[in-house]
Design a protein around this motif. Structure first.
Motif: not given
Length: 364
Positions: A61, A64-65, A126, A145, A147, A149, A167-168, A170, A187, A189
């Motif tokens: 995480m 990515v950030l 997040l 974005p 992300i 968890d 976006t992604a 994790v 990760v 994406t």
């Protein structure tokens, strides 16, 4: 020697993990290398997108950030909008955001997942797939974005099942998760450029694909060693059976707890999606809500049953605590949630014993 006769979980390991570890030891290549590359490729086949191995979900995480290069300050030097994190989560979610930016805790909805506040002042979101419930962004979420968890939600879903605005994702391979490498993360994406940046950042900004393998930017030491990737490859092959068994056990808990007698009126399972559909939920933790949670937990321990708390609200527990009432839904849930034993190797007799102990504990 554990004081519990039934643990909240047990990692599922057999000769295939033994063989995987020995394969790496005999190869004389222990750092990140061919096993990590193979694990990433096999994970991409399982989930989709681009996969990057990392040392933990927290590291993933953070990477990515950092790769997104979110502005921390405006032109006057004032802090920019924060990253929004649900209050009902492991502290690692907030810590990952804090390492890259400023954090604001948000309350949760009835499903205990991140509830996006209407003002929408955020650098990024997040959210958490808490207990295995898959979070979906609301239609009116600001274009920032996202992300996820996904430490709790590795299972049968693929990127095609998730909102394209995310976006992604994790994942965590901690020993308590649906599959494990002991420690580690991944990760995933849809963005090839983002995956490349994460890959650079995880090993001090070194471009291993370029001649001379130069260091092209600042970075971190967040890579996964091959010995852990080899364990992950063995685990991934067994994941479909494990998830089917988890779903079977979770559904059985549902049926058993629904029949708890009226003497236990305050018991109730956390609302879950239909576990018959892998697109909706991946049964990672089985959580009930009870009054006098700490007392119930202690009385179950006296009967030899281990339980855990996932989680107390960060708004009232730990270094992010402010004052009670900041995140009321998360705080109420954090006072009541109790995680029951659940793992693929659990047998029905053990599950029966857990529910019997729970009934007795709730009665006091």
């Amino acid at each position: 020697m554990s004081k519990f006769r039934i643990l909240v979980m047990k990692p599922m390991l057999d000769a295939r993990e033994d063989e995987a570890v020995l394969r790496v030891l005999h190869s004389n290549w222990l750092i990140s290398g061919p096993e990590c590359e193979a694990f990433e490729h096999e994970f991409e086949e399982h989930v989709g997108g681009y996969a990057v191995t990392v040392s933990s979900a927290t590291a993933g995480m953070h990477l990515v950030l950092e790769a997104l290069e979110l502005p921390r300050y405006d032109y006057t030097g004032e802090p920019k909008d924060p990253i929004l994190v649900p209050a009902l989560t492991h502290i690692a979610t907030a810590d990952a955001a804090r390492m890259a930016h400023r954090v604001t805790l948000c309350d949760v909805g009835e499903d205990l997942l991140l509830k996006v506040p209407p003002l929408g002042n955020a650098a990024a979101f997040l959210p958490v797939d808490l207990y295995g419930r898959l979070w979906s962004p609301p239609a009116n979420i600001p274009k920032r974005p996202i992300i996820v968890d996904a430490a709790h939600s590795i299972g049968e879903w693929t990127l095609d099942d998730r909102d394209p605005r995310i976006t992604a994702f994790v994942f965590s391979f901690h020993a308590m998760k649906n599959m494990t490498t002991g420690e580690g993360g991944m990760v995933v994406t849809r963005d090839a450029n983002l995956a490349r940046e994460v890959r650079l950042l995880r090993e001090h900004g070194q471009d291993r694909t370029a001649p001379g393998r130069p260091f092209v930017r600042f970075g971190f030491k967040y890579n996964m060693p091959d010995i852990l990737a080899a364990i992950g490859r063995a685990q991934l092959k067994k994941l479909p059976w494990w998830m089917a068994r988890r779903r079977e056990l979770a559904n059985r808990y549902d049926d058993m707890i629904a029949n708890v007698p009226a003497e236990a009126p305050y018991i109730g399972a956390v609302p879950r999606d239909d576990h018959s559909s892998p697109r909706l939920s991946t049964p990672h933790l089985y959580v009930v809500r009870v009054k006098d949670r700490d007392g119930v937990q202690a009385r179950m321990a006296e009967q030899g049953i281990q339980t855990l708390v996932h989680y107390k609200s960060l708004s009232v527990d730990g270094p992010y605590a402010t004052e009670r009432g900041a995140c009321p839904a998360a705080e109420k849930a954090g006072d009541e949630v109790l995680t029951l034993p659940l793992w693929p190797g659990m047998i029905e007799k053990e599950q029966d014993d857990v529910v019997i102990a729970l009934e007795k504990a709730v009665r006091g």
